[in-house]
Design an enzyme around this catalytic site. Structure first.
Site, PDB file in Angstrom:
ATOM      1  N   VAL A  77       0.843  -1.194   0.000  1.00  0.00           N
ATOM      2  CA  VAL A  77       0.000   0.000   0.000  1.00  0.00           C
ATOM      3  C   VAL A  77       0.881   1.247   0.000  1.00  0.00           C
ATOM      4  O   VAL A  77       1.048   1.896  -1.026  1.00  0.00           O
ATOM      5  CB  VAL A  77      -0.988  -0.007   1.195  1.00  0.00           C
ATOM      6  N   CYS A  78       1.474   1.581   1.124  1.00  0.00           N
ATOM      7  CA  CYS A  78       2.243   2.833   1.251  1.00  0.00           C
ATOM      8  C   CYS A  78       3.319   2.949   0.182  1.00  0.00           C
ATOM      9  O   CYS A  78       3.392   3.949  -0.536  1.00  0.00           O
ATOM     10  CB  CYS A  78       2.887   2.917   2.632  1.00  0.00           C
ATOM     11  N   THR A  79       4.165   1.953   0.096  1.00  0.00           N
ATOM     12  CA  THR A  79       5.285   2.011  -0.843  1.00  0.00           C
ATOM     13  C   THR A  79       4.809   1.874  -2.283  1.00  0.00           C
ATOM     14  O   THR A  79       5.186   2.668  -3.144  1.00  0.00           O
ATOM     15  CB  THR A  79       6.325   0.921  -0.513  1.00  0.00           C
TER      16      THR A  79
END
Length: 182
Positions: A77-79
């Site tokens: 998600v974030c990366t």
């Protein structure tokens, strides 16, 4: 911590951001915040993809860099979201595969494949160090990087300490001593 410390070692711009400082991922570690008291800390209002936040986009553009190194709390998600958005904007993106995690190897592999297929370079922490340094004789070079390695990559740090000892006791090729002297 090692990923965060790259900015100090190589004097590269650092931008910190969080989607919800009081949310499920918790606050950014104090040690990282203390490492970069003057770096932008962008508190997003819930945007999961950091690129969806105008302050993040502005901060990235203000660096005048075309190559961006990323890490995040959650790989898939974030990366991944941020890396894919950066690629869509034309940036060269290097995702530190050791600077985030997820809930299973399958999910990590799937996220990494997704990024790789979009042109994101999947790299290790040591690979980033080598790429930024380029030559042990550079500054920062062996003299600055060996202590950093001892702190953040102790396995390689031990190897570096052995190299230093060999230079100091004369068992290394002439000229190698220049790598560890100021």
């Amino acid at each position: 911590m090692a990923h965060a410390a790259l900015g100090k070692l190589f004097d590269i711009p650092v931008i910190m951001t969080t989607s919800a400082q009081d949310g499920p991922n918790g606050p950014l570690p104090k040690a990282i915040l203390d490492m970069y008291p003057d770096a932008p800390l962008i508190m997003r209002q819930g945007e999961i993809d950091a690129w969806d936040n105008p302050e993040v986009r502005e901060a990235i553009r203000a660096t005048n860099r075309s190559q961006i190194i990323v890490g995040g709390i959650v790989t898939d998600v974030c990366t991944t979201f941020f890396a894919l958005s950066l690629r869509a904007e034309g940036y060269s993106v290097f995702a530190n595969v050791e600077a985030s995690g997820t809930t299973s190897q399958l999910i990590a592999d799937t996220a990494n494949l997704r990024m790789q297929q979009a042109g994101v370079q999947l790299v290790s922490l040591f690979s980033i160090v080598g790429d930024l340094m380029r030559d042990w004789r550079n500054a920062p070079g062996a003299l600055e990087v060996f202590p950093w390695l001892a702190q953040y990559l102790p396995i390689y740090g031990i190897l570096a300490q052995g190299h230093i000892a060999a230079v100091e006791n004369g068992t290394i090729v002439p000229g190698e001593d220049l790598l560890i002297s100021s």
